[in-house]
Scaffold this active site. Structure first.
Site, mmCIF file in Angstrom:
data_model
loop_
_atom_site.group_PDB
_atom_site.id
_atom_site.type_symbol
_atom_site.label_atom_id
_atom_site.label_comp_id
_atom_site.label_asym_id
_atom_site.label_seq_id
_atom_site.Cartn_x
_atom_site.Cartn_y
_atom_site.Cartn_z
ATOM 1 N N SER A 44 -18.367 -64.274 -54.260
ATOM 2 C CA SER A 44 -17.941 -63.054 -53.558
ATOM 3 C C SER A 44 -16.515 -62.673 -53.930
ATOM 4 O O SER A 44 -16.089 -61.540 -53.704
ATOM 5 C CB SER A 44 -18.031 -63.255 -52.041
ATOM 6 N N LYS A 110 -23.488 -74.581 -55.340
ATOM 7 C CA LYS A 110 -24.480 -73.702 -54.721
ATOM 8 C C LYS A 110 -25.119 -72.827 -55.786
ATOM 9 O O LYS A 110 -24.411 -72.194 -56.581
ATOM 10 C CB LYS A 110 -23.852 -72.831 -53.625
ATOM 11 N N GLU A 112 -28.345 -69.865 -56.497
ATOM 12 C CA GLU A 112 -29.196 -68.878 -55.862
ATOM 13 C C GLU A 112 -30.570 -68.879 -56.508
ATOM 14 O O GLU A 112 -30.686 -68.861 -57.740
ATOM 15 C CB GLU A 112 -28.588 -67.466 -56.006
ATOM 16 N N GLU A 179 -29.553 -66.175 -46.237
ATOM 17 C CA GLU A 179 -28.806 -64.924 -46.020
ATOM 18 C C GLU A 179 -29.747 -63.775 -45.705
ATOM 19 O O GLU A 179 -30.741 -63.559 -46.411
ATOM 20 C CB GLU A 179 -27.963 -64.562 -47.243
#
Length: 269
Positions: A44, A110, A112, A179
């Site tokens: 982010s 992490k 995705e 999320e």
């Protein structure tokens, strides 16, 4: 310093844990003082720090740099670092790039994705690299989704997400991050894996941990504010307002006053 074992113990005890994104040493120190449990060096930063309109331009060197400065600023929190877009497309890429961010100070990487990540998760875990898998709305796939939208809105889609979770957990995923999914689904997945901590962002109040982008919880989002965001700076004043806001967030996660119903997606599945 909080460890993965501590997060598992928190889950067993029913103790919620806090997580915030962080990108610099000063904010990392503030989070240490506020006793934030876990820190995510998120890609982010592509939007919050670099000014891009998505996370896609972020590269591994960016993640290594920000991980190293956050690690130097915080000796309390468990640190997760994102592997950015296309940096784990092959097993070799995943190993090489995970090594870089772990050596920079991360305690977990992490990724995705879904069930297709199972082999990557297995190989990383076998090589001593703990893995968090991010499911639901995965920002690196924003162009596939056609925008930042609620995911798994039907029973069929929810069951597919659960299947993805099972696949990566069986492969060795140590933490899941959900999320932008219905609160009911967040609770189902959290209860389904008694030994795997589940972090939520827009995934309801029943996940084991909660994460927000630090700029969002400090009211520094000058665009569209997501439903799951709460501005903790509104309640503060004075010289220590930022630190007090971070402390307030930590307390609100632990006492389960955040997220409230207005921060969650209520969809009957």
């Amino acid at each position: 310093m909080i460890s993965l074992s501590d997060l598992r113990q928190f889950k067993q005890q029913g103790r919620k844990f806090s997580c915030l994104t962080c990108y610099d040493a000063s904010m990392a120190k503030a989070m240490e003082i506020a006793e934030i449990d876990t820190i995510l060096i998120g890609d982010s930063l592509g939007m919050t720090i670099q000014g891009h309109d998505s996370t896609l331009p972020v590269n591994v060197e960016d993640m290594v740099y920000h991980t190293s400065v956050v690690r130097r600023g915080n000796n309390h929190a468990f640190i997760l670092t994102d592997l950015p877009f296309m940096s784990y497309a092959t097993l070799n890429d995943a190993l090489v790039n995970s090594k870089k961010v772990m050596q920079a100070g991360a305690q977990m990487v992490k990724l995705e994705g879904g069930a297709w990540l199972a082999e990557t998760v297995e190989v990383l875990t076998r090589n001593g690299i703990p893995v968090c898998v991010h499911l639901g709305l995965t920002p690196q796939s924003v162009h596939v989704f056609g925008g930042y939208k609620l995911q798994a809105k039907t029973r069929e889609a929810a069951d597919q997400l659960i299947a993805d979770c099972k696949a990566v957990v069986e492969a060795g995923a140590a933490v899941l991050l959900l999320e932008c999914v219905p609160a009911q689904l967040g609770q189902e997945i959290t209860e389904l894996f008694p030994h795997v901590p589940v972090i939520g962002i827009g995934a309801g109040a029943q996940t084991d941990g909660q994460v927000l982008v630090v700029q969002d919880m400090l009211g520094l989002n000058f665009g569209r504010v997501a439903r799951f965001v709460r501005n903790f700076m509104k309640e503060q004043s004075g010289e220590t307002a930022i630190l007090d806001a971070i402390k307030s967030y930590h307390v609100a996660v632990l006492d389960q006053s955040f997220p409230a119903k207005e921060h969650t997606f209520q969809v009957e599945l």
